[in-house]
Motif scaffolding. Structure first.
Motif, PDB file in Angstrom:
ATOM      1  N   LEU A  70      18.139  94.517  42.773  1.00 53.13           N
ATOM      2  CA  LEU A  70      18.329  94.084  41.390  1.00 53.13           C
ATOM      3  C   LEU A  70      17.581  92.770  41.200  1.00 53.13           C
ATOM      4  O   LEU A  70      17.481  91.972  42.139  1.00 53.13           O
ATOM      5  CB  LEU A  70      19.808  93.861  41.075  1.00 53.13           C
ATOM      6  CG  LEU A  70      20.703  95.082  40.963  1.00 53.13           C
ATOM      7  CD1 LEU A  70      22.152  94.648  40.742  1.00 53.13           C
ATOM      8  CD2 LEU A  70      20.254  95.987  39.831  1.00 53.13           C
ATOM      9  N   PRO A  71      17.079  92.523  39.997  1.00 50.86           N
ATOM     10  CA  PRO A  71      16.452  91.226  39.737  1.00 50.86           C
ATOM     11  C   PRO A  71      17.462  90.102  39.920  1.00 50.86           C
ATOM     12  O   PRO A  71      18.683  90.303  39.773  1.00 50.86           O
ATOM     13  CB  PRO A  71      16.019  91.323  38.266  1.00 50.86           C
ATOM     14  CG  PRO A  71      15.930  92.787  37.983  1.00 50.86           C
ATOM     15  CD  PRO A  71      16.987  93.421  38.843  1.00 50.86           C
ATOM     16  N   GLU A  72      16.971  88.930  40.215  1.00 54.22           N
ATOM     17  CA  GLU A  72      17.840  87.774  40.408  1.00 54.22           C
ATOM     18  C   GLU A  72      18.683  87.533  39.162  1.00 54.22           C
ATOM     19  O   GLU A  72      18.192  87.604  38.036  1.00 54.22           O
ATOM     20  CB  GLU A  72      16.992  86.542  40.702  1.00 54.22           C
ATOM     21  CG  GLU A  72      17.799  85.346  41.135  1.00 54.22           C
ATOM     22  CD  GLU A  72      16.932  84.188  41.568  1.00 54.22           C
ATOM     23  OE1 GLU A  72      17.303  83.058  41.215  1.00 54.22           O
ATOM     24  OE2 GLU A  72      15.903  84.418  42.234  1.00 54.22           O
ATOM     25  N   GLY A  93      12.072  93.031  36.478  1.00 51.98           N
ATOM     26  CA  GLY A  93      12.159  93.364  37.889  1.00 51.98           C
ATOM     27  C   GLY A  93      12.531  94.818  38.096  1.00 51.98           C
ATOM     28  O   GLY A  93      12.527  95.626  37.159  1.00 51.98           O
ATOM     29  N   LEU A  94      12.854  95.143  39.330  1.00 55.52           N
ATOM     30  CA  LEU A  94      13.223  96.502  39.720  1.00 55.52           C
ATOM     31  C   LEU A  94      14.734  96.615  39.846  1.00 55.52           C
ATOM     32  O   LEU A  94      15.382  95.737  40.409  1.00 55.52           O
ATOM     33  CB  LEU A  94      12.563  96.875  41.042  1.00 55.52           C
ATOM     34  CG  LEU A  94      11.038  96.839  41.042  1.00 55.52           C
ATOM     35  CD1 LEU A  94      10.499  97.077  42.447  1.00 55.52           C
ATOM     36  CD2 LEU A  94      10.469  97.866  40.068  1.00 55.52           C
ATOM     37  N   TYR A  95      15.258  97.725  39.336  1.00 56.92           N
ATOM     38  CA  TYR A  95      16.678  98.034  39.405  1.00 56.92           C
ATOM     39  C   TYR A  95      16.811  99.315  40.232  1.00 56.92           C
ATOM     40  O   TYR A  95      16.415 100.389  39.780  1.00 56.92           O
ATOM     41  CB  TYR A  95      17.248  98.286  38.013  1.00 56.92           C
ATOM     42  CG  TYR A  95      17.280  97.094  37.086  1.00 56.92           C
ATOM     43  CD1 TYR A  95      18.499  96.569  36.654  1.00 56.92           C
ATOM     44  CD2 TYR A  95      16.115  96.504  36.616  1.00 56.92           C
ATOM     45  CE1 TYR A  95      18.544  95.480  35.782  1.00 56.92           C
ATOM     46  CE2 TYR A  95      16.147  95.412  35.749  1.00 56.92           C
ATOM     47  CZ  TYR A  95      17.364  94.911  35.337  1.00 56.92           C
ATOM     48  OH  TYR A  95      17.401  93.841  34.475  1.00 56.92           O
ATOM     49  N   ASN A 118      10.762  91.483  41.865  1.00 58.69           N
ATOM     50  CA  ASN A 118      11.488  91.587  43.136  1.00 58.69           C
ATOM     51  C   ASN A 118      10.984  92.741  44.005  1.00 58.69           C
ATOM     52  O   ASN A 118      11.747  93.313  44.786  1.00 58.69           O
ATOM     53  CB  ASN A 118      12.989  91.733  42.881  1.00 58.69           C
ATOM     54  CG  ASN A 118      13.320  92.952  42.026  1.00 58.69           C
ATOM     55  OD1 ASN A 118      12.499  93.414  41.234  1.00 58.69           O
ATOM     56  ND2 ASN A 118      14.517  93.472  42.182  1.00 58.69           N
ATOM     57  N   LEU A 119       9.698  93.064  43.892  1.00 57.07           N
ATOM     58  CA  LEU A 119       9.134  94.203  44.629  1.00 57.07           C
ATOM     59  C   LEU A 119       9.316  94.058  46.134  1.00 57.07           C
ATOM     60  O   LEU A 119       9.764  94.988  46.803  1.00 57.07           O
ATOM     61  CB  LEU A 119       7.657  94.400  44.281  1.00 57.07           C
ATOM     62  CG  LEU A 119       6.931  95.526  45.019  1.00 57.07           C
ATOM     63  CD1 LEU A 119       7.597  96.876  44.752  1.00 57.07           C
ATOM     64  CD2 LEU A 119       5.456  95.569  44.629  1.00 57.07           C
ATOM     65  N   GLU A 120       8.974  92.891  46.698  1.00 56.29           N
ATOM     66  CA  GLU A 120       9.089  92.726  48.153  1.00 56.29           C
ATOM     67  C   GLU A 120      10.533  92.884  48.623  1.00 56.29           C
ATOM     68  O   GLU A 120      10.793  93.524  49.643  1.00 56.29           O
ATOM     69  CB  GLU A 120       8.535  91.366  48.579  1.00 56.29           C
ATOM     70  CG  GLU A 120       7.021  91.308  48.509  1.00 56.29           C
ATOM     71  CD  GLU A 120       6.470  89.971  49.001  1.00 56.29           C
ATOM     72  OE1 GLU A 120       7.156  89.272  49.777  1.00 56.29           O
ATOM     73  OE2 GLU A 120       5.345  89.642  48.604  1.00 56.29           O
ATOM     74  N   ALA A 121      11.465  92.319  47.881  1.00 55.06           N
ATOM     75  CA  ALA A 121      12.882  92.441  48.253  1.00 55.06           C
ATOM     76  C   ALA A 121      13.325  93.898  48.173  1.00 55.06           C
ATOM     77  O   ALA A 121      14.046  94.383  49.057  1.00 55.06           O
ATOM     78  CB  ALA A 121      13.742  91.574  47.337  1.00 55.06           C
ATOM     79  N   ALA A 122      12.899  94.614  47.136  1.00 57.90           N
ATOM     80  CA  ALA A 122      13.275  96.025  46.979  1.00 57.90           C
ATOM     81  C   ALA A 122      12.697  96.867  48.116  1.00 57.90           C
ATOM     82  O   ALA A 122      13.369  97.758  48.635  1.00 57.90           O
ATOM     83  CB  ALA A 122      12.808  96.550  45.625  1.00 57.90           C
ATOM     84  N   GLN A 123      11.458  96.583  48.495  1.00 56.08           N
ATOM     85  CA  GLN A 123      10.831  97.330  49.589  1.00 56.08           C
ATOM     86  C   GLN A 123      11.516  97.065  50.922  1.00 56.08           C
ATOM     87  O   GLN A 123      11.504  97.923  51.807  1.00 56.08           O
ATOM     88  CB  GLN A 123       9.346  96.960  49.695  1.00 56.08           C
ATOM     89  CG  GLN A 123       8.511  97.471  48.551  1.00 56.08           C
ATOM     90  CD  GLN A 123       7.096  96.931  48.554  1.00 56.08           C
ATOM     91  OE1 GLN A 123       6.857  95.777  48.914  1.00 56.08           O
ATOM     92  NE2 GLN A 123       6.145  97.760  48.136  1.00 56.08           N
TER      93      GLN A 123
END
Length: 143
Positions: A70-72, A93-95, A118-123
């Motif tokens: 989730l986005p910050e 961001g990505l959900y 937040n692509l890197e965190a999601a990956q």
């Protein structure tokens, strides 16, 4: 989208002050275009202020955010089974979304709102079972 769903979505959009926003419907299905246990569509590109309306077409499904996807500043969410859910996406961001009991079977969805901040965190989130392969396909669609 059923008439009841359309009326509910419009009422919720007005109540949330998002009358000009675009509304997307994501169906929760036992069987869909992409196979068994799916969100349909499983990838949505939206803008801040848009409304995502989740509709359980088949019984036994829910909607839950995925930790780390989730986005910050966006609060986690989880619905009861067989419950419609409306999410107004405000943060870019990505959900990442899953159906709790069918997560390992790959019942996941990804919503991109504006830039994928937040692509890197999601990956980096470790996925279970078939969700791993489905998320590879979904993350490949991020722009």
């Amino acid at each position: 989208m059923t008439l009841k769903s359309m009326i509910l979505t419009a009422a919720l959009a007005l109540a949330a002050g998002t009358a000009g926003a675009e509304t997307f419907e994501i169906q929760l299905r036992n069987k869909g275009e992409a196979g068994m246990m799916v969100f349909q569509p499983s990838f949505v590109t939206a803008q801040p202020g848009d409304v995502i309306h989740f509709v359980p077409v088949d019984k036994g499904h829910n909607v839950e955010s995925i930790e780390g996807m989730l986005p910050e500043g966006v609060e986690a969410f989880k619905t009861n089974f067989d419950e419609e859910f409306t999410l107004t996406v405000e943060a870019e961001g990505l959900y990442g979304v899953k159906c709790t009991p069918h997560y390992a079977l790959g019942m996941v969805a990804l919503i991109q709102v504006g830039a994928a901040t937040n692509l890197e965190a999601a990956q980096a989130v470790k996925q279970k079972g078939k969700a791993r392969g489905r998320f590879q396909e979904l993350l490949a669609q991020v722009q």
